[in-house]
Design a protein around this motif. Structure first.
Motif, PDB file in Angstrom:
ATOM      1  N   ILE A 215      30.766  19.738  32.013  1.00 60.38           N
ATOM      2  CA  ILE A 215      29.858  18.799  32.684  1.00 60.38           C
ATOM      3  C   ILE A 215      30.636  18.097  33.786  1.00 60.38           C
ATOM      4  O   ILE A 215      31.843  17.873  33.695  1.00 60.38           O
ATOM      5  CB  ILE A 215      29.290  17.797  31.665  1.00 60.38           C
ATOM      6  CG1 ILE A 215      28.492  18.539  30.564  1.00 60.38           C
ATOM      7  CG2 ILE A 215      28.405  16.764  32.336  1.00 60.38           C
ATOM      8  CD1 ILE A 215      27.957  17.638  29.477  1.00 60.38           C
ATOM      9  N   ASP A 216      29.938  17.747  34.828  1.00 58.36           N
ATOM     10  CA  ASP A 216      30.569  17.140  35.987  1.00 58.36           C
ATOM     11  C   ASP A 216      31.512  16.020  35.567  1.00 58.36           C
ATOM     12  O   ASP A 216      31.124  15.099  34.824  1.00 58.36           O
ATOM     13  CB  ASP A 216      29.483  16.580  36.919  1.00 58.36           C
ATOM     14  CG  ASP A 216      30.091  15.994  38.185  1.00 58.36           C
ATOM     15  OD1 ASP A 216      30.229  14.745  38.237  1.00 58.36           O
ATOM     16  OD2 ASP A 216      30.428  16.770  39.091  1.00 58.36           O
ATOM     17  N   GLU A 217      32.775  16.091  36.050  1.00 56.78           N
ATOM     18  CA  GLU A 217      33.771  15.126  35.608  1.00 56.78           C
ATOM     19  C   GLU A 217      33.459  13.715  36.119  1.00 56.78           C
ATOM     20  O   GLU A 217      33.727  12.717  35.423  1.00 56.78           O
ATOM     21  CB  GLU A 217      35.155  15.558  36.105  1.00 56.78           C
ATOM     22  CG  GLU A 217      35.670  16.821  35.447  1.00 56.78           C
ATOM     23  CD  GLU A 217      37.105  17.127  35.858  1.00 56.78           C
ATOM     24  OE1 GLU A 217      37.690  16.299  36.619  1.00 56.78           O
ATOM     25  OE2 GLU A 217      37.635  18.147  35.411  1.00 56.78           O
ATOM     26  N   GLY A 218      32.898  13.607  37.285  1.00 47.37           N
ATOM     27  CA  GLY A 218      32.544  12.285  37.801  1.00 47.37           C
ATOM     28  C   GLY A 218      31.510  11.601  36.919  1.00 47.37           C
ATOM     29  O   GLY A 218      31.636  10.422  36.577  1.00 47.37           O
ATOM     30  N   ARG A 219      30.476  12.392  36.591  1.00 45.71           N
ATOM     31  CA  ARG A 219      29.451  11.824  35.708  1.00 45.71           C
ATOM     32  C   ARG A 219      30.033  11.481  34.346  1.00 45.71           C
ATOM     33  O   ARG A 219      29.716  10.456  33.758  1.00 45.71           O
ATOM     34  CB  ARG A 219      28.304  12.820  35.543  1.00 45.71           C
ATOM     35  CG  ARG A 219      27.408  12.948  36.756  1.00 45.71           C
ATOM     36  CD  ARG A 219      26.158  13.732  36.391  1.00 45.71           C
ATOM     37  NE  ARG A 219      25.188  13.738  37.460  1.00 45.71           N
ATOM     38  CZ  ARG A 219      23.935  14.195  37.335  1.00 45.71           C
ATOM     39  NH1 ARG A 219      23.554  14.723  36.173  1.00 45.71           N
ATOM     40  NH2 ARG A 219      23.113  14.163  38.349  1.00 45.71           N
ATOM     41  N   THR A 220      30.895  12.365  33.848  1.00 48.57           N
ATOM     42  CA  THR A 220      31.481  12.118  32.538  1.00 48.57           C
ATOM     43  C   THR A 220      32.355  10.868  32.553  1.00 48.57           C
ATOM     44  O   THR A 220      32.339  10.063  31.609  1.00 48.57           O
ATOM     45  CB  THR A 220      32.304  13.334  32.085  1.00 48.57           C
ATOM     46  OG1 THR A 220      31.459  14.487  32.044  1.00 48.57           O
ATOM     47  CG2 THR A 220      32.906  13.099  30.726  1.00 48.57           C
ATOM     48  N   THR A 221      33.125  10.686  33.623  1.00 48.68           N
ATOM     49  CA  THR A 221      33.982   9.495  33.715  1.00 48.68           C
ATOM     50  C   THR A 221      33.138   8.226  33.771  1.00 48.68           C
ATOM     51  O   THR A 221      33.437   7.220  33.112  1.00 48.68           O
ATOM     52  CB  THR A 221      34.890   9.592  34.944  1.00 48.68           C
ATOM     53  OG1 THR A 221      35.685  10.790  34.853  1.00 48.68           O
ATOM     54  CG2 THR A 221      35.799   8.387  35.039  1.00 48.68           C
ATOM     55  N   LEU A 222      32.073   8.262  34.589  1.00 50.69           N
ATOM     56  CA  LEU A 222      31.175   7.110  34.661  1.00 50.69           C
ATOM     57  C   LEU A 222      30.516   6.856  33.305  1.00 50.69           C
ATOM     58  O   LEU A 222      30.390   5.701  32.848  1.00 50.69           O
ATOM     59  CB  LEU A 222      30.117   7.343  35.733  1.00 50.69           C
ATOM     60  CG  LEU A 222      29.048   6.249  35.873  1.00 50.69           C
ATOM     61  CD1 LEU A 222      29.681   4.918  36.244  1.00 50.69           C
ATOM     62  CD2 LEU A 222      27.986   6.659  36.900  1.00 50.69           C
ATOM     63  N   ASP A 223      30.103   7.946  32.641  1.00 53.10           N
ATOM     64  CA  ASP A 223      29.495   7.845  31.318  1.00 53.10           C
ATOM     65  C   ASP A 223      30.459   7.178  30.341  1.00 53.10           C
ATOM     66  O   ASP A 223      30.097   6.260  29.589  1.00 53.10           O
ATOM     67  CB  ASP A 223      29.111   9.245  30.836  1.00 53.10           C
ATOM     68  CG  ASP A 223      28.270   9.220  29.576  1.00 53.10           C
ATOM     69  OD1 ASP A 223      28.507   8.342  28.728  1.00 53.10           O
ATOM     70  OD2 ASP A 223      27.389  10.090  29.416  1.00 53.10           O
ATOM     71  N   LEU A 224      31.717   7.628  30.352  1.00 53.87           N
ATOM     72  CA  LEU A 224      32.710   7.077  29.427  1.00 53.87           C
ATOM     73  C   LEU A 224      32.987   5.606  29.715  1.00 53.87           C
ATOM     74  O   LEU A 224      33.125   4.790  28.783  1.00 53.87           O
ATOM     75  CB  LEU A 224      34.003   7.885  29.520  1.00 53.87           C
ATOM     76  CG  LEU A 224      35.170   7.399  28.641  1.00 53.87           C
ATOM     77  CD1 LEU A 224      34.777   7.442  27.169  1.00 53.87           C
ATOM     78  CD2 LEU A 224      36.403   8.258  28.886  1.00 53.87           C
ATOM     79  N   ALA A 225      33.059   5.252  31.002  1.00 50.84           N
ATOM     80  CA  ALA A 225      33.302   3.843  31.358  1.00 50.84           C
ATOM     81  C   ALA A 225      32.177   2.957  30.836  1.00 50.84           C
ATOM     82  O   ALA A 225      32.411   1.872  30.270  1.00 50.84           O
ATOM     83  CB  ALA A 225      33.444   3.715  32.874  1.00 50.84           C
TER      84      ALA A 225
END
Length: 409
Positions: free
Chosen positions: A61-71
Motif C-alpha cells: 500500500i502506498d507508503e505515504g498513505r501508510t505513514t499518514l495512517d500510522l501517524a
C-alpha cells in the motif's frame, strides 16, 4: 448510570475504567490500578496500530498513505490518556480519525468501550452509530484495505460494534451490582449504628427518669427534716441528733446516686456492666417506713398475698408510682395522712392508688420546690408498660393518684 467518578466509587472499582471528570476541586487523580489499566489499553491500541502499519507496508500500500495512517493512529493512541476526562469527546475524535486511518482501530475500540461503560444510552447510541457509519465510509475511502463487497463491510462494522457494546454493558452491569451491594452494606451499617445510638439514648432517658424518682424522694426527705429543725429550734437534743443523722444519710445517698447517673450519662456503659439494683414491690414496706420516719402519716393497705410474687418490671413501676406519690404529698400536702392501696392478682393486673386530702390554705410545713414533671414521667412509664395512669381531685376533695399495670399470668 455512573457520572463523574467519586473517590468512593473509585475505591469500589479499583483499576476500572472510571472516568476522571473534573469538578470544583480539579480532576480526580488516577490510582495505581488506574495507571496499570490505562497503560495496558494504551499498549494494546499502540501494538495493534503498529501491526496494521507493518501489514500495510508489506502489502504494498502506498507508503505515504501508510505513514499518514500510522501517524493518525499513534495520535489516537495517545489521546486515550484523556478518555477518563472526556470519554465522549475522545471517542468522537478517534472515530472520526478512523474514517481514514486503519491503525486507529484499537484506540476506537477502547474509546467506544469507555463510553458504553460510563455514559448514558443516548451518548452510547450516537457514538455507536457514528462508528458503524465510519466503518462503511472507511471501506469507501480506503478500498485497498478491503476486497469484499460493501454490504459485507457494513455487516462486519455492525457486528464489531455490537460485540463492543455487549462487552461494555456486561462490565457496566457488574460494576453497578457491586456498587449497589457496597452501598447496601454501608446503609445497613449506618442503620445499625443509628439503632445503637437510639437504644443508648432511650436507656439514658430511662436512667434519668429513674434518678428523678429516686433523687426527688431523697431530697424531699432531706428538705422535710431540715424544715423540721428550722421550725423546732427548741427540740430535744435527741430529736435534733436523729434528724441530723437522717439528713446526713439522705444527702449521702442522694450524692452517691447522683454520681452514678452522671457517670453513666457521661460514658457509654460496658456491655457486660451489671445493672444497678432496682427496687421491687417487696421493697414497698421499707419505703413506707422511711416516709414514716421522716414524720409522714402513711397508711399502707396491700391486698396482694405476696408482694415478692409480683414480676420485677411490674413491681418496679408500682414502686416508683408510690414513691412519686409520697414525694408529691410531702411537697403539696404537708402533714396530711396519705393512704397507699395496692391490689391485684396475676392475670387481672395490679392497681396502685395514693390518696391524700387536698391541701387547703398555706401549708404549715416547709415548702419543697418541684419541677412539675414527676406526674408526666409516671404517665409515660405506665403507658410504656402497657397500663394507664390517672391523677386529679376527686369529688370527695382528695387528691388521687391511680395507676393500673398489666400483671401477666
Amino acid at each position: 448510570m455512573v457520572g463523574a467518578a467519586t473517590p468512593e466509587y473509585r475505591a469500589l472499582l479499583p483499576g476500572s475504567l472510571v472516568e476522571s471528570a473534573p469538578d470544583a476541586a480539579g480532576p480526580v487523580r488516577r490510582t495505581a490500578r488506574d495507571w496499570f489499566v490505562d497503560t495496558v489499553f494504551f499498549l494494546f491500541a499502540l501494538l495493534l496500530a503498529v501491526s496494521l502499519a507493518a501489514y500495510s507496508y508489506e502489502s504494498g500500500i502506498d507508503e505515504g498513505r501508510t505513514t499518514l495512517d500510522l501517524a493518525m493512529g499513534v495520535l489516537c493512541c495517545f489521546g486515550l490518556w484523556l478518555r477518563r476526562r472526556w470519554p465522549v469527546g475522545v471517542a468522537v475524535v478517534v472515530t472520526a480519525a478512523g474514517l481514514y486511518s486503519a491503525t486507529s482501530l484499537g484506540a476506537a475500540v477502547v474509546a467506544f468501550f469507555t463510553v458504553v461503560v460510563h455514559r448514558r444510552a443516548a451518548a452510547v447510541a450516537l457514538v455507536g452509530l457514528f462508528g458503524v457509519v465510519g466503518g462503511v465510509v472507511f471501506a469507501v475511502l480506503r478500498p485497498e484495505w478491503s476486497t469484499s463487497p460493501l454490504w459485507t463491510d457494513m455487516i462486519w462494522s455492525v457486528v464489531v460494534t455490537a460485540l463492543i457494546l455487549g462487552w461494555g454493558l456486561v462490565v457496566r452491569a457488574r460494576r453497578q451490582l457491586v456498587f449497589s451491594l457496597r452501598d447496601r452494606a454501608h446503609r445497613a451499617e449506618a442503620e445499625q449504628q443509628l439503632r445503637v445510638a437510639q437504644a443508648r439514648q432511650a436507656e439514658r432517658a430511662r436512667i434519668a427518669r429513674e434518678m428523678h424518682d429516686v433523687l426527688a424522694h431523697r431530697i424531699s426527705l432531706l428538705s422535710l427534716h431540715a424544715g423540721a429543725l428550722e421550725f423546732r429550734p427548741d427540740a430535744p437534743p435527741e430529736e435534733v441528733a436523729r434528724a441530723a443523722g437522717v439528713i446526713r444519710d439522705s444527702a449521702h445517698q442522694a450524692l452517691q446516686e447522683l454520681r452514678e447517673v452522671i457517670g453513666v450519662l457521661r460514658e457509654d456503659p460496658a456491655e457486660d456492666a451489671p445493672d444497678r439494683p432496682q427496687p421491687t414491690l417487696a421493697d414497698l414496706p421499707a419505703l413506707i417506713d422511711e416516709s414514716r420516719a421522716a414524720g409522714m402519716r402513711v397508711r399502707l393497705d396491700h391486698q396482694v398475698a405476696d408482694l415478692a410474687e409480683v414480676p420485677a418490671a411490674v413491681g418496679r413501676n408500682a414502686y416508683r408510682i408510690v414513691q412519686e406519690g409520697l414525694t408529691n404529698a410531702r411537697k403539696h400536702a404537708y402533714g396530711s395522712t396519705v393512704d397507699v392501696i395496692v391490689a391485684g392478682a396475676a392475670g387481672g393486673g395490679l392497681s396502685v392508688e395514693v390518696r391524700n386530702p387536698w391541701p387547703v390554705g398555706v401549708p404549715v410545713g416547709p415548702e419543697i420546690p418541684g419541677t412539675g414533671t414527676g406526674l408526666v414521667g409516671l404517665t409515660e412509664r405506665a403507658t410504656l408498660a402497657g397500663g394507664r395512669l390517672e391523677h386529679g381531685r376527686t369529688p370527695s376533695g382528695d387528691f388521687r393518684l391511680w395507676a393500673w399495670l398489666p400483671w401477666p399470668v
